[in-house]
Design a protein around this motif. Structure first.
Motif, PDB file in Angstrom:
ATOM      1  N   ILE A  84     -67.432 -73.415   2.181  1.00  0.00           N
ATOM      2  CA  ILE A  84     -67.217 -75.192   1.557  1.00  0.00           C
ATOM      3  C   ILE A  84     -66.729 -75.715   3.024  1.00  0.00           C
ATOM      4  O   ILE A  84     -67.363 -76.629   3.390  1.00  0.00           O
ATOM      5  CB  ILE A  84     -66.275 -75.507   0.386  1.00  0.00           C
ATOM      6  CG1 ILE A  84     -66.780 -74.527   0.025  1.00  0.00           C
ATOM      7  CG2 ILE A  84     -65.758 -76.814   0.702  1.00  0.00           C
ATOM      8  CD1 ILE A  84     -65.464 -74.522  -1.673  1.00  0.00           C
ATOM      9  N   ALA A  85     -66.400 -74.726   4.054  1.00  0.00           N
ATOM     10  CA  ALA A  85     -65.251 -75.543   5.200  1.00  0.00           C
ATOM     11  C   ALA A  85     -66.989 -75.322   6.074  1.00  0.00           C
ATOM     12  O   ALA A  85     -66.987 -76.601   6.916  1.00  0.00           O
ATOM     13  CB  ALA A  85     -64.618 -74.410   5.917  1.00  0.00           C
ATOM     14  N   ASN A  86     -67.952 -75.296   6.098  1.00  0.00           N
ATOM     15  CA  ASN A  86     -69.097 -75.008   7.190  1.00  0.00           C
ATOM     16  C   ASN A  86     -69.925 -76.194   5.793  1.00  0.00           C
ATOM     17  O   ASN A  86     -70.913 -76.846   6.848  1.00  0.00           O
ATOM     18  CB  ASN A  86     -69.662 -74.005   7.431  1.00  0.00           C
ATOM     19  CG  ASN A  86     -68.541 -73.310   8.121  1.00  0.00           C
ATOM     20  OD1 ASN A  86     -68.196 -73.748   8.107  1.00  0.00           O
ATOM     21  ND2 ASN A  86     -69.038 -71.777   8.900  1.00  0.00           N
ATOM     22  N   ALA A  87     -69.731 -76.688   4.822  1.00  0.00           N
ATOM     23  CA  ALA A  87     -71.457 -77.309   4.508  1.00  0.00           C
ATOM     24  C   ALA A  87     -70.886 -79.138   4.608  1.00  0.00           C
ATOM     25  O   ALA A  87     -69.591 -79.915   4.989  1.00  0.00           O
ATOM     26  CB  ALA A  87     -70.288 -77.379   2.719  1.00  0.00           C
ATOM     27  N   PRO A  88     -72.711 -79.112   4.560  1.00  0.00           N
ATOM     28  CA  PRO A  88     -72.445 -81.564   5.301  1.00  0.00           C
ATOM     29  C   PRO A  88     -70.938 -81.894   3.786  1.00  0.00           C
ATOM     30  O   PRO A  88     -71.527 -81.199   3.105  1.00  0.00           O
ATOM     31  CB  PRO A  88     -73.738 -81.769   4.813  1.00  0.00           C
ATOM     32  CG  PRO A  88     -73.843 -80.363   5.104  1.00  0.00           C
ATOM     33  CD  PRO A  88     -73.541 -79.061   4.764  1.00  0.00           C
ATOM     34  N   ALA A  89     -70.734 -82.750   4.068  1.00  0.00           N
ATOM     35  CA  ALA A  89     -69.569 -83.041   3.479  1.00  0.00           C
ATOM     36  C   ALA A  89     -69.972 -83.230   1.924  1.00  0.00           C
ATOM     37  O   ALA A  89     -69.650 -83.246   0.908  1.00  0.00           O
ATOM     38  CB  ALA A  89     -68.986 -84.365   4.267  1.00  0.00           C
ATOM     39  N   ASP A  90     -71.568 -83.755   1.574  1.00  0.00           N
ATOM     40  CA  ASP A  90     -72.185 -84.589   0.408  1.00  0.00           C
ATOM     41  C   ASP A  90     -72.073 -83.627  -0.388  1.00  0.00           C
ATOM     42  O   ASP A  90     -72.711 -83.501  -1.161  1.00  0.00           O
ATOM     43  CB  ASP A  90     -73.596 -85.277   0.908  1.00  0.00           C
ATOM     44  CG  ASP A  90     -74.487 -84.537   1.650  1.00  0.00           C
ATOM     45  OD1 ASP A  90     -74.483 -83.845   2.756  1.00  0.00           O
ATOM     46  OD2 ASP A  90     -75.452 -84.525   1.249  1.00  0.00           O
ATOM     47  N   LEU A  91     -72.212 -81.504   0.386  1.00  0.00           N
ATOM     48  CA  LEU A  91     -72.756 -80.620  -1.037  1.00  0.00           C
ATOM     49  C   LEU A  91     -71.302 -80.493  -0.570  1.00  0.00           C
ATOM     50  O   LEU A  91     -71.363 -79.470  -1.916  1.00  0.00           O
ATOM     51  CB  LEU A  91     -73.502 -80.022   0.248  1.00  0.00           C
ATOM     52  CG  LEU A  91     -74.616 -80.558   0.742  1.00  0.00           C
ATOM     53  CD1 LEU A  91     -75.400 -79.375   1.591  1.00  0.00           C
ATOM     54  CD2 LEU A  91     -75.325 -80.510  -0.476  1.00  0.00           C
ATOM     55  N   VAL A  92     -70.234 -80.556  -0.524  1.00  0.00           N
ATOM     56  CA  VAL A  92     -69.064 -79.658  -1.232  1.00  0.00           C
ATOM     57  C   VAL A  92     -68.323 -80.015  -2.688  1.00  0.00           C
ATOM     58  O   VAL A  92     -68.265 -79.521  -3.163  1.00  0.00           O
ATOM     59  CB  VAL A  92     -67.691 -80.238  -0.150  1.00  0.00           C
ATOM     60  CG1 VAL A  92     -66.155 -79.773  -0.669  1.00  0.00           C
ATOM     61  CG2 VAL A  92     -67.682 -80.437   1.601  1.00  0.00           C
ATOM     62  N   PRO A  93     -68.715 -81.333  -2.927  1.00  0.00           N
ATOM     63  CA  PRO A  93     -68.520 -80.951  -4.287  1.00  0.00           C
ATOM     64  C   PRO A  93     -69.104 -79.607  -5.303  1.00  0.00           C
ATOM     65  O   PRO A  93     -68.768 -79.668  -6.141  1.00  0.00           O
ATOM     66  CB  PRO A  93     -68.842 -82.525  -4.676  1.00  0.00           C
ATOM     67  CG  PRO A  93     -68.732 -83.630  -3.391  1.00  0.00           C
ATOM     68  CD  PRO A  93     -69.016 -82.511  -2.708  1.00  0.00           C
ATOM     69  N   GLN A  94     -70.376 -80.307  -5.377  1.00  0.00           N
ATOM     70  CA  GLN A  94     -71.191 -78.601  -5.465  1.00  0.00           C
ATOM     71  C   GLN A  94     -70.765 -77.204  -5.469  1.00  0.00           C
ATOM     72  O   GLN A  94     -71.147 -76.890  -6.320  1.00  0.00           O
ATOM     73  CB  GLN A  94     -73.215 -79.466  -5.155  1.00  0.00           C
ATOM     74  CG  GLN A  94     -73.592 -80.467  -5.830  1.00  0.00           C
ATOM     75  CD  GLN A  94     -74.589 -80.623  -5.282  1.00  0.00           C
ATOM     76  OE1 GLN A  94     -75.172 -81.182  -3.987  1.00  0.00           O
ATOM     77  NE2 GLN A  94     -75.845 -79.970  -5.817  1.00  0.00           N
ATOM     78  N   ALA A  95     -71.208 -77.177  -4.421  1.00  0.00           N
ATOM     79  CA  ALA A  95     -70.019 -75.842  -3.622  1.00  0.00           C
ATOM     80  C   ALA A  95     -69.153 -76.049  -4.558  1.00  0.00           C
ATOM     81  O   ALA A  95     -68.112 -75.213  -4.753  1.00  0.00           O
ATOM     82  CB  ALA A  95     -69.913 -76.052  -2.581  1.00  0.00           C
ATOM     83  N   THR A  96     -68.021 -77.340  -4.353  1.00  0.00           N
ATOM     84  CA  THR A  96     -67.211 -76.457  -5.075  1.00  0.00           C
ATOM     85  C   THR A  96     -66.695 -76.378  -6.861  1.00  0.00           C
ATOM     86  O   THR A  96     -65.997 -75.690  -7.197  1.00  0.00           O
ATOM     87  CB  THR A  96     -66.047 -77.775  -5.121  1.00  0.00           C
ATOM     88  OG1 THR A  96     -65.666 -78.193  -3.512  1.00  0.00           O
ATOM     89  CG2 THR A  96     -64.297 -77.674  -5.700  1.00  0.00           C
TER      90      THR A  96
END
Length: 181
Positions: free
Chosen positions: A151-163
């Motif tokens: 999550i720390a390295n993910a692009p901002a738009d992918l953070v919700p899915q990863a979370t």
């Protein structure tokens, strides 16, 4: 002066080589995830094959070994992910897809291990439920660290899915841990 120059050049080469060794790349992380996927499948199969009654100590200890191997792989993946740094959009999506692909197997393994608690408790040698609990806690901690690194390295738009994936898997760990606590 020439000795100082040689020393500086040698130190510069050593530092750049050391930095290159520490830096990881996306193919390494994807290989880590592939290894995790294989080990999760092995663990899930072993858990599902463990009978609801009449299980053996040998099979229970094999599950423990599978869990221990998985913890090691997850920790390696965390290290590699942290060393990589931020993902670009394409790499972030590829990594997210790879994690999404193993999520159902992780959830199945956690659901199955929770349901098998009475079978582990019924084994003739005590302490197996405590061993399973420790494995679950170690896997939970490792998985949390890995997902935090992703999550720390993910692009901002992918953070919700990863979370969302992190939350779903975290909740499944909570349920499995509660079954053995």
């Amino acid at each position: 002066m020439q000795l100082l120059t040689r020393t500086f050049v040698a130190l510069s080469i050593a530092a750049s080589t050391f930095g290159a060794v520490l830096k990881r790349d996306v193919p390494t992380i994807l290989a880590d995830i592939s290894k995790i996927s294989s080990q999760v499948t092995t663990l899930d199969n072993a858990i599902n094959a463990f009978p609801d009654s009449g299980g053996s100590l040998v099979n229970a200890l094999a599950i423990h070994t599978d869990a221990t191997n998985l913890v090691s792989s997850v920790n390696t993946a965390t290290s590699d992910t942290t060393a990589n740094g931020a993902f670009n959009e394409a790499d972030g999506q590829t990594i997210l897809n790879a994690v999404q692909a193993i999520e159902p197997t992780i959830l199945d393994a956690l659901t199955a291990i929770a349901a098998k608690q009475p079978a582990f408790a019924a084994l003739p040698i005590g302490g197996i439920p405590a061993l399973v609990l420790q494995d679950l806690k170690n896997l939970d901690a490792g998985t949390t660290a890995f997902s935090n690194a992703l999550i720390a390295n993910a692009p901002a738009d992918l953070v919700p899915q990863a979370t969302d994936i992190q939350t779903t898997i975290g909740n499944a760990f909570d349920t499995a841990i509660a079954a053995y606590s």
